[in-house]
Design a protein around this motif. Structure first.
Motif, mmCIF file in Angstrom:
data_model
loop_
_atom_site.group_PDB
_atom_site.id
_atom_site.type_symbol
_atom_site.label_atom_id
_atom_site.label_comp_id
_atom_site.label_asym_id
_atom_site.label_seq_id
_atom_site.Cartn_x
_atom_site.Cartn_y
_atom_site.Cartn_z
ATOM 1 N N ALA A 187 -107.890 18.203 34.672
ATOM 2 C CA ALA A 187 -108.495 17.852 32.954
ATOM 3 C C ALA A 187 -109.159 17.113 32.944
ATOM 4 N N LEU A 188 -110.011 16.913 32.080
ATOM 5 C CA LEU A 188 -111.595 15.393 32.336
ATOM 6 C C LEU A 188 -111.156 14.900 30.398
ATOM 7 N N ASP A 189 -111.720 14.065 30.343
ATOM 8 C CA ASP A 189 -111.590 13.164 29.223
ATOM 9 C C ASP A 189 -113.197 13.357 29.066
ATOM 10 N N ALA A 197 -109.274 11.450 34.371
ATOM 11 C CA ALA A 197 -108.743 12.515 34.546
ATOM 12 C C ALA A 197 -107.771 12.747 35.554
ATOM 13 N N VAL A 198 -106.814 14.288 35.077
ATOM 14 C CA VAL A 198 -105.702 14.508 35.379
ATOM 15 C C VAL A 198 -106.022 16.300 36.224
ATOM 16 N N VAL A 199 -105.045 16.033 37.277
ATOM 17 C CA VAL A 199 -104.463 17.203 38.038
ATOM 18 C C VAL A 199 -103.637 17.440 38.210
ATOM 19 N N TYR A 200 -103.311 18.486 37.396
ATOM 20 C CA TYR A 200 -101.603 19.247 37.278
ATOM 21 C C TYR A 200 -101.507 20.943 38.160
ATOM 22 N N ASP A 201 -99.534 20.041 38.051
ATOM 23 C CA ASP A 201 -99.548 21.306 39.231
ATOM 24 C C ASP A 201 -99.033 22.296 38.398
#
Length: 653
Positions: A187-189, A197-201
Motif C-alpha cells: 500500500a502506497l500513499d 509505504a506499508v507492506v501488509y501480511d
C-alpha cells in the motif's frame, strides 16, 4: 487527481521562450490514434481477448479498445470509475466505482456486469488489488481514508472496512499484489510529501503490518515479475526507484531527466516509464538493458504527458507497450511494437538550391541513446523528375559520432530529394529521413498571340502558343478563362507543339477571355506560363417602329414619325444576367450632332429592350438614337464596350 505546480521561472520559460526542438521519428510499425477518453485513471491489458480497458472517470465509463486503440465498445453507467483490476484467470474485470460507493465485476468474454459489491455510503472506493481470492480496496477521502476487502471466496462475498492495521492514510492507498508473492499486499500513499509505504501480511485475511517506511511512494508504481520488489515513479523528480518489499530498502534507480509520471514492468523485467517532459525532448523511456544502460527514448507527444493515473502498460506477452498521451479532447493511444529497440534520430541536410550537373554535398547525423558504430551502412535514394520512383545511390557509411556526408551531381533540375535510410538491427529501430534541393533549370520561352485585341461577337479566333527549345517535354496546355463567375477556367487543348514550336486552338469569342499557356517543365527546363487577354464585343442592333415612312435626307435614311405618335426603339443585345443597354439620343443643331439624353434600360432574358419615346416634339428637327453596351456601366464587365449603329428619325406634322 494529483497536481503539479511549476516555479515562476520555469513557467515563463515554457510559455514564452523560443526554442528549436528536434524529435526522434516514430519507430517502424508504431501506431498512434486519437481516443475518446478525457483523462484515464487506469489502463489494464487483457491478453486473452486482445483488449485494453481504460477507466474514464469524468465520462463515467470504461472504454474498451483493441491493441491499437480502436474502440471496441464502452461500458457506461459507472460514475467516477477509477481503478481497474483483472482477475488472475483473466475472466473478470473489477472496477472501483467511487461515485456509486461500490465495486463491480464485469465478465471479460461478454463485457457485461455480473456482480456488484456495495462498500457503504460515502466510502468512495477508488484503488484495487486482487490476491488469493480477495479484492482489496483503498477508500475514503484524504485523512478519512482506509483499507477494505471483498472476500470473493465466501459463498456470499462480504465487504469488510477499517483494515489499515492502525496506519493513518492521507489518501486512499494505491494497492499492489502479485500471485507470485502470496500473502503480500503493498500500500502506497501517493498524496502526501513524506510518501509512506506499508507492506501488509494478508495471509490470515486480516492485514498485519510487516514493514513500513517513508520516502517510498511516488506518482505511480509497478511490481516486478516475481512480486518481491516495486518500481516507483519517484520519489523525487529525476529517477525511478526500485524497493524490496521485504524491508522497503532501495535496490536501484533508473535515471530520467524529468519528473516520472507512470511506470510499468514487463514480464521479463523490462522497466518502462513516462516523464512530464516540459522541454519536449523525450517522454517515454524503456530500460531494456537495465538501469546501467541508456534508456531507449521516444517523444510521443509535443505536450506534457499525463500526470495522473496509470497511463501505460505492457501487453500480456511483453512484446508491445501501450501509452496514453494528452488529455481532454486530445488524448492519443500509442502502440509501440518494438519498445525495447533504440530509436534513431536521423537528420539530413542539403543546400536549399544548387546548379544542375554540378556537385553538391548532403550531410546528416544518426544518433541514438545506444550509439551506432562507425561504418554502419545507410542506403541513399535520389528522387527527381528523371527518376520519379527513386534511383538508388548505393550505400554510404556512418562516420564518427554518428555523422555522415556524401556528394552527388544531380542530372535533373527542379525538386531533388535525397532519402537516407537505416535498416535497423537487433537493438535499433529502422529510421529514415530526407532533404530536398531546388536544382536550377534553364529558363523557357513561351508566348501567346492576340494579347489586347478586340473581336466582334462570336468570331472564331485562332490562338497560338509558341514554345522555345526544351530538353524533352514538348507538351503545352492552353486554358481559357472567360470573364464572368458563371464560366469556369477550362482546359481547351493540350498536346505537343508542332515542328515550329506552335500549338493552335480556336476560341469562339463571345466574352472577354484570358488565355493561358502552360508548360510544366522537364528535367532541364523550368516551367513557364504565358498569359494574354483578348476582348469580345457584344452583338447589338436597334429597330425603330411606329414611323409612317422612311426616306433619304442626303445619303442617310430617316424614319418619319408623326409628332403625335410615340416611336418605339427596340434593342436586341447579347444577354447576360443583370445587363442593361444604354440608349442615347442626339439632335442635329447648328450644323453638328449634339447630345440630347441617354439612359440605361435592363434587357429581358431574350436580350431585348423596347423603349417608347414620349412627349410633344418640335417638327422638322432631325434626331438619331443608338444602343450601346458600356463595360462596367451596363451592369457587368464580361464584354468590351460596343456601340450599335445610329438610327435616324424626324418628326412631322
Amino acid at each position: 487527481m494529483r497536481k503539479r505546480m511549476l516555479s515562476t521561472a520555469t513557467a515563463f520559460a515554457v510559455l514564452f521562450s523560443s526554442v528549436a526542438l528536434v524529435a526522434a521519428a516514430p519507430a517502424y510499425g508504431d501506431t498512434t490514434r486519437p481516443i475518446p477518453v478525457s483523462d484515464a485513471d487506469d489502463l489494464v491489458v487483457d491478453g486473452a481477448h486482445q483488449r485494453v480497458y481504460l477507466s474514464a472517470r469524468y465520462q463515467n465509463e470504461i472504454v474498451v479498445t483493441d491493441n491499437t486503440g480502436n474502440v471496441v465498445t464502452t461500458l457506461a453507467g459507472l460514475p467516477q470509475v477509477r481503478d481497474l483490476e483483472l482477475s488472475p484467470d483473466g475472466g473478470t474485470l473489477y472496477a472501483a466505482v467511487q461515485g456509486a460507493d461500490k465495486i463491480v465485476a464485469i465478465d471479460t468474454a461478454t463485457l457485461t456486469q455480473t456482480a456488484e459489491y456495495p462498500t457503504g455510503e460515502k466510502t468512495i472506493p477508488s484503488r484495487l488489488a486482487y490476491t488469493e481470492g480477495k479484492l482489496w480496496f483503498g477508500y475514503g477521502d484524504q485523512w478519512d481514508s482506509g483499507l477494505g476487502v471483498v472476500d470473493l471466496t465466501a459463498e456470499t462475498p462480504a465487504v469488510t472496512l477499517d483494515l489499515a492495521a492502525g496506519h493513518d492514510w492521507s489518501h486512499p492507498p494505491a494497492l499492489h499484489a502479485d500471485p507470485d508473492n502470496p500473502g503480500t499486499l503493498l500500500a502506497l500513499d501517493e498524496g502526501i510529501s513524506n510518501a509512506p509505504a506499508v507492506v501488509y501480511d494478508v495471509t490470515s485475511g486480516t492485514p498485519v503490518i510487516r514493514v513500513s517506511a517513508e520516502g517510498v511512494a511516488g506518482n505511480d508504481a509497478a511490481l516486478t515479475p516475481d512480486g518481491r520488489s516495486v518500481v516507483v515513479a519517484g520519489p523525487g523528480n529525476r529517477a525511478l526507484t526500485e524497493f524490496r518489499l521485504s524491508d522497503l530498502q532501495k535496490v536501484r534507480t533508473y535515471p530520467v531527466p524529468d519528473e516520472p509520471e507512470t511506470v510499468s514492468v514487463a514480464p521479463d523485467g523490462t522497466v518502462a516509464a513516462t516523464v512530464l517532459d516540459t522541454e519536449d525532448v523525450g517522454d517515454t523511456y524503456v530500460f531494456s538493458g537495465g538501469p546501467d544502460e541508456p534508456a531507449s527514448v521516444r517523444n510521443l507527444s509535443h505536450t506534457w504527458m499525463p500526470w495522473f493515473g496509470h497511463s501505460m502498460n505492457w501487453s500480456a506477452d511483453g512484446a508491445q507497450l501501450f501509452v496514453l498521451s494528452g488529455s481532454n479532447d486530445s488524448t492519443k493511444f500509442h502502440t509501440l511494437d518494438e519498445p525495447r529497440k533504440y530509436v534513431g534520430n536521423l537528420k539530413v541536410t542539403a543546400p536549399a538550391t544548387a546548379t544542375r550537373a554540378r556537385p553538391l554535398t548532403v550531410k546528416g547525423t544518426l544518433t541514438t541513446a545506444l550509439p551506432l558504430p562507425a561504418g554502419t551502412p545507410l542506403t541513399v535514394t535520389r528522387t527527381d523528375l528523371e527518376s520519379p520512383d527513386g534511383k538508388s545511390l548505393g550505400t554510404k557509411e556512418l562516420g564518427a559520432n554518428g555523422a555522415f556526408s556524401f556528394s552527388d551531381t544531380p542530372p535533373a533540375g527542379g525538386k531533388v530529394t535525397y532519402e537516407v535510410a537505416y535498416a535497423g538491427d537487433a537493438t535499433h529501430s529502422a529510421a529514415s529521413a530526407s532533404a530536398s534541393v531546388t536544382v536550377s533549370r534553364t529558363a523557357t520561352s513561351l508566348t501567346l498571340n492576340n494579347n489586347g485585341k478586340v473581336y466582334s461577337y462570336g468570331k472564331d479566333v485562332d490562338f497560338a502558343a509558341h514554345l522555345g527549345s526544351t530538353y524533352k517535354n514538348r507538351t503545352v496546355e492552353i486554358w481559357a478563362d472567360p470573364y464572368g463567375s458563371d464560366k469556369p477556367k477550362t482546359l481547351v487543348k493540350t498536346g505537343k507543339v508542332n515542328s515550329s514550336g506552335n500549338l493552335w486552338v480556336a476560341l469562339d469569342m463571345k466574352r472577354d477571355t484570358t488565355v493561358t499557356a502552360v508548360f510544366a517543365g522537364d528535367a532541364r527546363n523550368a516551367p513557364k506560363t504565358a498569359k494574354v487577354t483578348a476582348y469580345a464585343k457584344v452583338k447589338v442592333s436597334t429597330a425603330v417602329s411606329k414611323h409612317y415612312k422612311t426616306g433619304k435626307i442626303g445619303s442617310t435614311t430617316y424614319h418619319y414619325v408623326h409628332k403625335r405618335t410615340d416611336p418605339v426603339f427596340t434593342t436586341t443585345m447579347s444577354y447576360y444576367k443583370g445587363r442593361k443597354q444604354r440608349l442615347q439620343f442626339e439632335v442635329y443643331y447648328q450644323g453638328r450632332w449634339r447630345d440630347a439624353d441617354s439612359q440605361y434600360f435592363e434587357l429581358g432574358t431574350s436580350g431585348k429592350s423596347a423603349v417608347t419615346l414620349t412627349g410633344e416634339p418640335q417638327t422638322g428637327i432631325r434626331l438619331r438614337a443608338r444602343s450601346s453596351y458600356v463595360n462596367g456601366s451596363s451592369g457587368d464587365n464580361v464584354n468590351s464596350t460596343t456601340h450599335g449603329s445610329w438610327k435616324y428619325f424626324i418628326f412631322t406634322s
